[in-house]
Write a protein that holds these residues in place. Structure first.
Motif, PDB file in Angstrom:
ATOM      1  N   PHE A 160       0.888  -1.309   0.028  1.00  0.00           N
ATOM      2  CA  PHE A 160      -0.058  -0.067   0.063  1.00  0.00           C
ATOM      3  C   PHE A 160       0.833   1.468  -0.051  1.00  0.00           C
ATOM      4  O   PHE A 160       0.590   2.203  -0.769  1.00  0.00           O
ATOM      5  CB  PHE A 160      -0.838   0.012   1.300  1.00  0.00           C
ATOM      6  CG  PHE A 160      -2.107  -0.836   1.166  1.00  0.00           C
ATOM      7  CD1 PHE A 160      -3.127  -0.504   0.181  1.00  0.00           C
ATOM      8  CD2 PHE A 160      -2.343  -1.914   1.509  1.00  0.00           C
ATOM      9  CE1 PHE A 160      -4.351  -1.106  -0.091  1.00  0.00           C
ATOM     10  CE2 PHE A 160      -3.362  -2.710   1.784  1.00  0.00           C
ATOM     11  CZ  PHE A 160      -4.463  -2.372   0.704  1.00  0.00           C
ATOM     12  N   GLU A 161       2.088   1.260   0.803  1.00  0.00           N
ATOM     13  CA  GLU A 161       2.790   2.396   0.872  1.00  0.00           C
ATOM     14  C   GLU A 161       3.394   2.438  -0.421  1.00  0.00           C
ATOM     15  O   GLU A 161       3.802   3.942  -0.778  1.00  0.00           O
ATOM     16  CB  GLU A 161       3.828   2.096   1.860  1.00  0.00           C
ATOM     17  CG  GLU A 161       3.408   2.307   3.415  1.00  0.00           C
ATOM     18  CD  GLU A 161       4.460   1.777   4.480  1.00  0.00           C
ATOM     19  OE1 GLU A 161       4.099   2.065   5.593  1.00  0.00           O
ATOM     20  OE2 GLU A 161       5.527   1.493   4.071  1.00  0.00           O
ATOM     21  N   ARG A 162       3.871   1.818  -1.220  1.00  0.00           N
ATOM     22  CA  ARG A 162       4.457   1.846  -2.669  1.00  0.00           C
ATOM     23  C   ARG A 162       3.396   1.967  -3.703  1.00  0.00           C
ATOM     24  O   ARG A 162       3.693   1.947  -4.865  1.00  0.00           O
ATOM     25  CB  ARG A 162       5.342   0.700  -2.906  1.00  0.00           C
ATOM     26  CG  ARG A 162       6.623   0.741  -1.840  1.00  0.00           C
ATOM     27  CD  ARG A 162       7.551  -0.588  -1.954  1.00  0.00           C
ATOM     28  NE  ARG A 162       8.648  -0.446  -1.217  1.00  0.00           N
ATOM     29  CZ  ARG A 162       9.245  -1.513  -1.077  1.00  0.00           C
ATOM     30  NH1 ARG A 162       9.212  -2.817  -1.679  1.00  0.00           N
ATOM     31  NH2 ARG A 162      10.447  -1.402  -0.433  1.00  0.00           N
ATOM     32  N   ARG A 163       2.276   1.882  -3.451  1.00  0.00           N
ATOM     33  CA  ARG A 163       1.116   1.960  -4.587  1.00  0.00           C
ATOM     34  C   ARG A 163       1.184   0.814  -5.396  1.00  0.00           C
ATOM     35  O   ARG A 163       0.888   0.752  -6.462  1.00  0.00           O
ATOM     36  CB  ARG A 163       1.172   3.289  -5.412  1.00  0.00           C
ATOM     37  CG  ARG A 163      -0.196   3.444  -6.242  1.00  0.00           C
ATOM     38  CD  ARG A 163      -0.092   4.549  -7.136  1.00  0.00           C
ATOM     39  NE  ARG A 163      -1.487   4.671  -7.780  1.00  0.00           N
ATOM     40  CZ  ARG A 163      -1.223   4.559  -9.276  1.00  0.00           C
ATOM     41  NH1 ARG A 163      -0.115   4.787  -9.952  1.00  0.00           N
ATOM     42  NH2 ARG A 163      -2.287   4.362  -9.989  1.00  0.00           N
ATOM     43  N   GLY A 164       1.610  -0.423  -4.902  1.00  0.00           N
ATOM     44  CA  GLY A 164       1.565  -1.860  -5.246  1.00  0.00           C
ATOM     45  C   GLY A 164      -0.082  -1.990  -5.265  1.00  0.00           C
ATOM     46  O   GLY A 164      -0.404  -2.893  -6.323  1.00  0.00           O
ATOM     47  N   ILE A 165      -0.777  -1.909  -4.606  1.00  0.00           N
ATOM     48  CA  ILE A 165      -2.269  -1.925  -4.366  1.00  0.00           C
ATOM     49  C   ILE A 165      -2.922  -0.556  -3.610  1.00  0.00           C
ATOM     50  O   ILE A 165      -2.128   0.213  -3.009  1.00  0.00           O
ATOM     51  CB  ILE A 165      -2.556  -3.165  -3.338  1.00  0.00           C
ATOM     52  CG1 ILE A 165      -1.775  -3.141  -2.380  1.00  0.00           C
ATOM     53  CG2 ILE A 165      -2.355  -4.406  -4.552  1.00  0.00           C
ATOM     54  CD1 ILE A 165      -2.196  -4.463  -1.340  1.00  0.00           C
ATOM     55  N   GLU A 166      -4.164  -0.645  -3.797  1.00  0.00           N
ATOM     56  CA  GLU A 166      -4.844   0.492  -3.311  1.00  0.00           C
ATOM     57  C   GLU A 166      -6.276  -0.057  -2.582  1.00  0.00           C
ATOM     58  O   GLU A 166      -6.595  -0.926  -2.617  1.00  0.00           O
ATOM     59  CB  GLU A 166      -5.242   1.564  -4.623  1.00  0.00           C
ATOM     60  CG  GLU A 166      -4.124   2.049  -5.437  1.00  0.00           C
ATOM     61  CD  GLU A 166      -4.421   2.808  -6.838  1.00  0.00           C
ATOM     62  OE1 GLU A 166      -3.318   3.372  -7.247  1.00  0.00           O
ATOM     63  OE2 GLU A 166      -5.570   2.733  -6.923  1.00  0.00           O
ATOM     64  N   LEU A 167      -6.949   0.957  -2.066  1.00  0.00           N
ATOM     65  CA  LEU A 167      -8.218   0.861  -1.321  1.00  0.00           C
ATOM     66  C   LEU A 167      -9.257   1.819  -1.870  1.00  0.00           C
ATOM     67  O   LEU A 167      -9.053   2.926  -1.665  1.00  0.00           O
ATOM     68  CB  LEU A 167      -7.968   0.829   0.002  1.00  0.00           C
ATOM     69  CG  LEU A 167      -9.049   0.311   0.964  1.00  0.00           C
ATOM     70  CD1 LEU A 167     -10.186   1.418   0.687  1.00  0.00           C
ATOM     71  CD2 LEU A 167      -9.728  -1.073   0.539  1.00  0.00           C
TER      72      LEU A 167
END
Length: 419
Positions: free
Chosen positions: A388-395
């Motif tokens: 999440f911190e690296r924008r590998g995934i989002e919410l």
């Protein structure tokens, strides 16, 4: 082999600048003595796991079994490892094998905590069939309610919190998240809410207690349903709220004023999204709203299926789509999309808080679920925090409304739910 032994070979692979100290079962050591984290390979089996399944799965097997130990903060270790391992190619692995020799390259049985591969899983039913979904959900959620109490805290909310301020606690952020969903749905006393994939019932309880609705929550986890219904009764809400052990596809009631789906879409599957949204639209009255809250890919080009570690140890058959795919599926299948927002940074903070809870209660959590299962959760939550911190995934939260045939939506001219 050089005088620095196996540790030296690993250091050359990771790079001497990696902030890690490496200690290996042959007595060799590499890295600075004042490094913040030490990675200890305790046996030849650790190397066999890593070499037989290069990448995240091999590392996960070594860590889950305890053959690879991390002394220091796991977050720092994973951050250092992923920055280097993600850049490794075929030549790097070949060079390592040439240095170490073939004796460590042997097939070893995966840990018993690992789910079978996709081929064997397919023999148990089609992907996202009811039976296979039930089995996958049970593997993840029917671990131990006490274990989840230790990790999640009093809210028992296993989804991204929404932090109203930088100094907010996890509990304050989870309450704020549920309240934000209620306000986006426009809930008012007497309305009927359906919460699909309700978990331990946090949204059902919050909406019933604070907004005066009549709420039904459904979950495929039997342990969640039992815990949630008991909590509803203890809160004195049983006359207006219910938690059922039920597949959302088996909900027969309709005419709901609102539907909340918080963390369910990840289990639905990309090809099933159209039917999923059509089903939810059919449960709503005209003017009813849906709030879909789910983990997403950062774009619509990446594969939907999760990586091998998450698939084998955490969310079997899990799939993540880009928010564009979700928005398209919603507006093509019964909804007018009215609002969307990304809470990516909030999930990184949420996961950091869950990891802190697990660390603080490690001994009891390991007794409750088993040390290996506790290690799975530590690894999965820490890796997810980094993603999440690296924008590998989002919410993303996406709000839709089921309009009338004339186009009436009942929505305010401007959003009235605040932040």
């Amino acid at each position: 082999m050089t005088a620095r032994g196996l540790a030296g070979a690993l250091e050359r692979l990771l790079g001497p600048e990696a902030p890690l100290r490496i200690e290996v079962f042959d007595g060799s050591v590499a890295g600075s003595g004042d490094a913040p984290v030490t990675m200890e390979l305790r046996s030849p089996l650790a190397l066999s796991y890593i070499l037989s399944s290069p990448g995240e799965l091999g590392l996960a097997r070594a860590y889950v079994t305890g053959e690879l130990r991390v002394h220091g903060e796991l977050y720092l270790a994973l951050r250092a490892l992923t920055e280097r391992v993600d850049a490794l190619g075929f030549r790097d692995h070949t060079a390592l094998l040439r240095t170490l020799g073939p004796r460590y390259l042997r097939r070893v049985a995966p840990p018993p905590e690992e789910a079978p591969g996709l081929l064997r899983r397919g023999l148990r039913g089609l992907r996202h069939s009811r039976g296979r979904d039930s089995s996958a959900i049970s593997q993840h959620y029917d671990v131990s309610n006490r274990f989840y109490e230790l990790v999640l805290g009093p809210s028992m909310a296993y989804t991204c919190a929404c932090y109203p301020a930088g100094d907010a606690t996890l509990e304050e952020a989870q309450a704020h998240k549920f309240d934000l969903v209620c306000r986006k749905l426009g809930l008012r006393p007497g309305m009927r809410l359906l919460d699909v994939g309700c978990g331990w019932g946090g949204m059902v309880a919050h909406a019933t207690e604070h907004y005066g609705v009549h709420a039904l929550g459904v979950t495929l986890s039997r342990q969640q349903a039992q815990w949630g219904q008991k909590d509803i009764v203890a809160r004195g809400l049983a006359d207006r709220a219910e938690i059922r052990h039920l597949d959302y596809r088996d909900v027969t009631e309709d005419g709901f004023d609102a539907v909340s789906s918080i963390g369910l879409t990840e289990h639905v599957g990309a090809r099933n999204l159209p039917g999923y949204f059509r089903f939810l639209a059919a449960r709503l009255r005209e003017g009813g709203r849906l709030l879909n809250h789910s983990i997403t890919r950062p774009n619509d080009r990446e594969p939907h299926r999760v990586g091998p570690f998450i698939d084998r140890y955490v969310f079997p058959d899990g799939e993540l789509e880009g928010v564009g795919t979700i928005v398209s599926a919603m507006h093509d299948n019964g909804f007018e999309v009215r609002h969307e927002e990304n809470l990516r940074e909030h999930y990184g903070r949420t996961l950091a808080a869950w990891c802190a809870n697990l660390d603080a209660h490690w001994a009891e959590a390991a007794r409750e679920a088993g040390e290996r299962r506790a290690r799975v959760w530590a690894l999965y939550m820490t890796a997810s925090r980094l993603a999440f911190e690296r924008r590998g995934i989002e919410l993303h939260q996406v709000l839709g409304v089921k309009t009338s045939p004339s186009g009436a939506s009942g929505m305010p001219l401007r959003p009235d739910w605040g932040v």
